[in-house]
Design a protein around this motif. Structure first.
Motif, PDB file in Angstrom:
ATOM      1  N   SER A 108      42.749  56.271  56.837  1.00  0.00           N
ATOM      2  CA  SER A 108      42.572  55.212  55.847  1.00  0.00           C
ATOM      3  C   SER A 108      41.306  55.503  55.057  1.00  0.00           C
ATOM      4  O   SER A 108      40.258  55.810  55.645  1.00  0.00           O
ATOM      5  CB  SER A 108      42.469  53.844  56.520  1.00  0.00           C
ATOM      6  OG  SER A 108      43.669  53.500  57.160  1.00  0.00           O
ATOM      7  N   ILE A 109      41.397  55.413  53.728  1.00  0.00           N
ATOM      8  CA  ILE A 109      40.275  55.744  52.856  1.00  0.00           C
ATOM      9  C   ILE A 109      39.914  54.524  52.034  1.00  0.00           C
ATOM     10  O   ILE A 109      40.778  53.878  51.437  1.00  0.00           O
ATOM     11  CB  ILE A 109      40.633  56.912  51.916  1.00  0.00           C
ATOM     12  CG1 ILE A 109      41.051  58.144  52.727  1.00  0.00           C
ATOM     13  CG2 ILE A 109      39.466  57.253  50.991  1.00  0.00           C
ATOM     14  CD1 ILE A 109      41.654  59.254  51.892  1.00  0.00           C
ATOM     15  N   SER A 110      38.638  54.195  52.008  1.00  0.00           N
ATOM     16  CA  SER A 110      38.156  53.050  51.245  1.00  0.00           C
ATOM     17  C   SER A 110      37.162  53.526  50.192  1.00  0.00           C
ATOM     18  O   SER A 110      36.166  54.189  50.521  1.00  0.00           O
ATOM     19  CB  SER A 110      37.486  52.030  52.175  1.00  0.00           C
ATOM     20  OG  SER A 110      36.999  50.919  51.441  1.00  0.00           O
ATOM     21  N   LEU A 111      37.453  53.212  48.922  1.00  0.00           N
ATOM     22  CA  LEU A 111      36.582  53.585  47.803  1.00  0.00           C
ATOM     23  C   LEU A 111      36.002  52.312  47.204  1.00  0.00           C
ATOM     24  O   LEU A 111      36.751  51.449  46.725  1.00  0.00           O
ATOM     25  CB  LEU A 111      37.368  54.350  46.737  1.00  0.00           C
ATOM     26  CG  LEU A 111      38.203  55.547  47.212  1.00  0.00           C
ATOM     27  CD1 LEU A 111      39.073  56.070  46.076  1.00  0.00           C
ATOM     28  CD2 LEU A 111      37.325  56.653  47.756  1.00  0.00           C
ATOM     29  N   SER A 112      34.691  52.186  47.221  1.00  0.00           N
ATOM     30  CA  SER A 112      34.044  50.961  46.754  1.00  0.00           C
ATOM     31  C   SER A 112      33.170  51.241  45.541  1.00  0.00           C
ATOM     32  O   SER A 112      32.402  52.211  45.527  1.00  0.00           O
ATOM     33  CB  SER A 112      33.194  50.348  47.869  1.00  0.00           C
ATOM     34  OG  SER A 112      33.990  49.977  48.967  1.00  0.00           O
ATOM     35  N   PHE A 113      33.297  50.379  44.524  1.00  0.00           N
ATOM     36  CA  PHE A 113      32.484  50.464  43.316  1.00  0.00           C
ATOM     37  C   PHE A 113      31.803  49.111  43.113  1.00  0.00           C
ATOM     38  O   PHE A 113      32.460  48.064  43.146  1.00  0.00           O
ATOM     39  CB  PHE A 113      33.341  50.774  42.095  1.00  0.00           C
ATOM     40  CG  PHE A 113      34.047  52.106  42.143  1.00  0.00           C
ATOM     41  CD1 PHE A 113      33.455  53.234  41.599  1.00  0.00           C
ATOM     42  CD2 PHE A 113      35.298  52.227  42.723  1.00  0.00           C
ATOM     43  CE1 PHE A 113      34.107  54.458  41.621  1.00  0.00           C
ATOM     44  CE2 PHE A 113      35.955  53.445  42.762  1.00  0.00           C
ATOM     45  CZ  PHE A 113      35.349  54.568  42.207  1.00  0.00           C
ATOM     46  N   SER A 114      30.522  49.132  42.844  1.00  0.00           N
ATOM     47  CA  SER A 114      29.800  47.875  42.634  1.00  0.00           C
ATOM     48  C   SER A 114      29.758  47.466  41.174  1.00  0.00           C
ATOM     49  O   SER A 114      29.579  46.289  40.861  1.00  0.00           O
ATOM     50  CB  SER A 114      28.369  47.988  43.173  1.00  0.00           C
ATOM     51  OG  SER A 114      27.654  48.998  42.470  1.00  0.00           O
ATOM     52  N   SER A 115      29.937  48.444  40.244  1.00  0.00           N
ATOM     53  CA  SER A 115      29.863  48.097  38.822  1.00  0.00           C
ATOM     54  C   SER A 115      30.578  49.158  37.993  1.00  0.00           C
ATOM     55  O   SER A 115      30.044  50.240  37.757  1.00  0.00           O
ATOM     56  CB  SER A 115      28.398  47.984  38.370  1.00  0.00           C
ATOM     57  OG  SER A 115      28.312  47.671  36.990  1.00  0.00           O
ATOM     58  N   ILE A 116      31.804  48.847  37.561  1.00  0.00           N
ATOM     59  CA  ILE A 116      32.559  49.770  36.716  1.00  0.00           C
ATOM     60  C   ILE A 116      32.789  49.127  35.351  1.00  0.00           C
ATOM     61  O   ILE A 116      32.700  47.902  35.192  1.00  0.00           O
ATOM     62  CB  ILE A 116      33.926  50.152  37.337  1.00  0.00           C
ATOM     63  CG1 ILE A 116      34.803  48.908  37.516  1.00  0.00           C
ATOM     64  CG2 ILE A 116      33.718  50.873  38.666  1.00  0.00           C
ATOM     65  CD1 ILE A 116      36.225  49.221  37.973  1.00  0.00           C
ATOM     66  N   SER A 117      33.098  49.952  34.372  1.00  0.00           N
ATOM     67  CA  SER A 117      33.328  49.454  33.017  1.00  0.00           C
ATOM     68  C   SER A 117      34.681  48.755  32.925  1.00  0.00           C
ATOM     69  O   SER A 117      35.559  48.928  33.770  1.00  0.00           O
ATOM     70  CB  SER A 117      33.279  50.615  32.017  1.00  0.00           C
ATOM     71  OG  SER A 117      34.389  51.482  32.221  1.00  0.00           O
ATOM     72  N   GLU A 118      34.838  47.990  31.866  1.00  0.00           N
ATOM     73  CA  GLU A 118      36.123  47.321  31.640  1.00  0.00           C
ATOM     74  C   GLU A 118      37.219  48.348  31.359  1.00  0.00           C
ATOM     75  O   GLU A 118      38.373  48.162  31.760  1.00  0.00           O
ATOM     76  CB  GLU A 118      36.010  46.337  30.482  1.00  0.00           C
ATOM     77  CG  GLU A 118      37.224  45.446  30.330  1.00  0.00           C
ATOM     78  CD  GLU A 118      36.956  44.238  29.467  1.00  0.00           C
ATOM     79  OE1 GLU A 118      37.508  43.152  29.772  1.00  0.00           O
ATOM     80  OE2 GLU A 118      36.199  44.360  28.483  1.00  0.00           O
ATOM     81  N   THR A 119      36.864  49.466  30.718  1.00  0.00           N
ATOM     82  CA  THR A 119      37.845  50.520  30.440  1.00  0.00           C
ATOM     83  C   THR A 119      38.387  51.108  31.735  1.00  0.00           C
ATOM     84  O   THR A 119      39.605  51.272  31.892  1.00  0.00           O
ATOM     85  CB  THR A 119      37.209  51.623  29.584  1.00  0.00           C
ATOM     86  OG1 THR A 119      36.818  51.086  28.325  1.00  0.00           O
ATOM     87  CG2 THR A 119      38.199  52.765  29.351  1.00  0.00           C
ATOM     88  N   PHE A 120      37.498  51.430  32.665  1.00  0.00           N
ATOM     89  CA  PHE A 120      37.942  51.999  33.941  1.00  0.00           C
ATOM     90  C   PHE A 120      38.733  50.965  34.735  1.00  0.00           C
ATOM     91  O   PHE A 120      39.719  51.295  35.396  1.00  0.00           O
ATOM     92  CB  PHE A 120      36.733  52.502  34.736  1.00  0.00           C
ATOM     93  CG  PHE A 120      37.094  53.279  35.971  1.00  0.00           C
ATOM     94  CD1 PHE A 120      38.152  54.181  35.972  1.00  0.00           C
ATOM     95  CD2 PHE A 120      36.364  53.122  37.144  1.00  0.00           C
ATOM     96  CE1 PHE A 120      38.481  54.903  37.119  1.00  0.00           C
ATOM     97  CE2 PHE A 120      36.688  53.836  38.291  1.00  0.00           C
ATOM     98  CZ  PHE A 120      37.736  54.726  38.277  1.00  0.00           C
ATOM     99  N   LYS A 121      38.321  49.704  34.668  1.00  0.00           N
ATOM    100  CA  LYS A 121      39.082  48.634  35.333  1.00  0.00           C
ATOM    101  C   LYS A 121      40.506  48.568  34.769  1.00  0.00           C
ATOM    102  O   LYS A 121      41.486  48.496  35.536  1.00  0.00           O
ATOM    103  CB  LYS A 121      38.394  47.278  35.132  1.00  0.00           C
ATOM    104  CG  LYS A 121      39.204  46.091  35.731  1.00  0.00           C
ATOM    105  CD  LYS A 121      38.601  44.761  35.361  1.00  0.00           C
ATOM    106  CE  LYS A 121      38.907  44.339  33.952  1.00  0.00           C
ATOM    107  NZ  LYS A 121      40.312  43.845  33.798  1.00  0.00           N
TER     108      LYS A 121
ATOM    109  N   SER B  48      41.745  50.568  48.568  1.00  0.00           N
ATOM    110  CA  SER B  48      42.132  50.923  49.935  1.00  0.00           C
ATOM    111  C   SER B  48      43.368  51.805  49.909  1.00  0.00           C
ATOM    112  O   SER B  48      44.412  51.413  49.384  1.00  0.00           O
ATOM    113  CB  SER B  48      42.382  49.660  50.755  1.00  0.00           C
ATOM    114  OG  SER B  48      42.712  49.980  52.093  1.00  0.00           O
ATOM    115  N   LEU B  49      43.255  53.013  50.469  1.00  0.00           N
ATOM    116  CA  LEU B  49      44.335  53.993  50.495  1.00  0.00           C
ATOM    117  C   LEU B  49      44.708  54.318  51.921  1.00  0.00           C
ATOM    118  O   LEU B  49      43.849  54.335  52.812  1.00  0.00           O
ATOM    119  CB  LEU B  49      43.897  55.290  49.796  1.00  0.00           C
ATOM    120  CG  LEU B  49      43.257  55.168  48.413  1.00  0.00           C
ATOM    121  CD1 LEU B  49      42.742  56.524  47.948  1.00  0.00           C
ATOM    122  CD2 LEU B  49      44.245  54.605  47.399  1.00  0.00           C
ATOM    123  N   ILE B  50      45.977  54.597  52.148  1.00  0.00           N
ATOM    124  CA  ILE B  50      46.439  55.037  53.457  1.00  0.00           C
ATOM    125  C   ILE B  50      47.127  56.383  53.290  1.00  0.00           C
ATOM    126  O   ILE B  50      48.042  56.533  52.476  1.00  0.00           O
ATOM    127  CB  ILE B  50      47.389  54.001  54.130  1.00  0.00           C
ATOM    128  CG1 ILE B  50      47.766  54.441  55.533  1.00  0.00           C
ATOM    129  CG2 ILE B  50      48.581  53.698  53.264  1.00  0.00           C
ATOM    130  CD1 ILE B  50      46.689  54.300  56.545  1.00  0.00           C
TER     131      ILE B  50
END
Length: 250
Positions: free
Chosen positions: A180-193, A244-246
């Motif tokens: 299981s892989i967890s990728l966390s971002f605290s502040s991304i742009s609206e474009t990337f969102k 969250s990826l599996i």
């Protein structure tokens, strides 16, 4: 290179596929391959058969679709070549990706300038292709920066622990360990969102895709979304999110 998602953005799973022969300048329908449906069945466990020199798979979308990568999975090393052609207009073929290389076992990814067409042809251009189990074409989503809160990985054991009437525990192995892989971002742009939401809408938790730690060079993980992405606005047009990826075994 940046961490990247390679995914079916254009409906490859829903496209029509036909096998035939292909010279680079002409296509002919024929029952040249066996079990060609295995190439888009979301399983890397079983290979197509009789994918011989000058054979090809024709992928027909309902309308023109833009793609910028080709990912192929081999269960063993392959030395013959594959090429992806787009059919701009009827009987006008342009090679968008020539894989003139030795394919290693596992995922092999090639990027190219975005191409748009209704029909694409995946063709053997130098010999008989063996051990090809899956391919993906679509759009890549390159991270605007690496996860800034870290990447979490947890092994998921494939065992069920039971207890006998006498209190003795015994285990049943259902499958091999998954990651299981967890990728966390605290502040991304609206474009990337917006890009992440577009990807999520395409794959949901239904379609498998590739997570690469380093663009087209890998290493690669064959994954599925484990849960919906949750975005939170942390400042004006900036968002936090956890992905969250599996990892998939086949």
């Amino acid at each position: 290179m940046a961490k990247t998602f390679y995914y079916d953005s254009e409906g490859l799973l829903e496209a029509t596929i036909n096998d035939g022969t292909f010279s680079g300048s002409s296509w002919s329908d024929s029952a040249s391959m066996t079990n060609e449906g295995r190439l888009i069945d979301q399983s890397i466990a079983t290979a197509v058969s009789d994918f011989n020199n000058a054979d090809a798979l024709k992928i027909t979308f309902s309308s023109a679709k833009s793609v910028d990568f080709l990912a192929v999975y081999f269960s063993a090393t392959e030395t013959d070549n594959l090429s992806l052609y787009k059919e701009d207009t009827p009987n006008n073929y342009v090679a968008v990706k020539d894989f003139n290389t030795t394919f290693s076992a596992g995922w092999n990814v090639g990027e190219f300038v975005s191409a748009s067409a209704t029909n694409y042809h995946l063709a053997s251009t130098s010999g008989d292709i063996a051990n090809l189990t899956e391919f993906i074409i679509g759009s890549k989503l390159e991270f605007e920066f690496n996860p800034d809160v870290g990447i979490g990985e947890v092994n998921e054991f494939g065992t069920t622990i039971n207890k006998s009437i006498g209190g003795v525990e015994y285990a049943i192995l259902n499958h091999e360990t998954k990651n299981s892989i967890s990728l966390s971002f605290s502040s991304i742009s609206e474009t990337f969102k917006d890009d992440l939401q577009s990807m999520e809408n395409s794959v949901q938790n239904y379609k498998k895709f590739i997570y690469s730690e380093n663009g087209a060079t890998g290493p690669f993980h064959y994954v599925r979304l484990d849960k919906p992405m949750q975005f939170k606005e942390v400042s004006s047009q900036r968002y936090s999110v956890n992905i969250s990826l599996i990892e998939q075994l086949s």
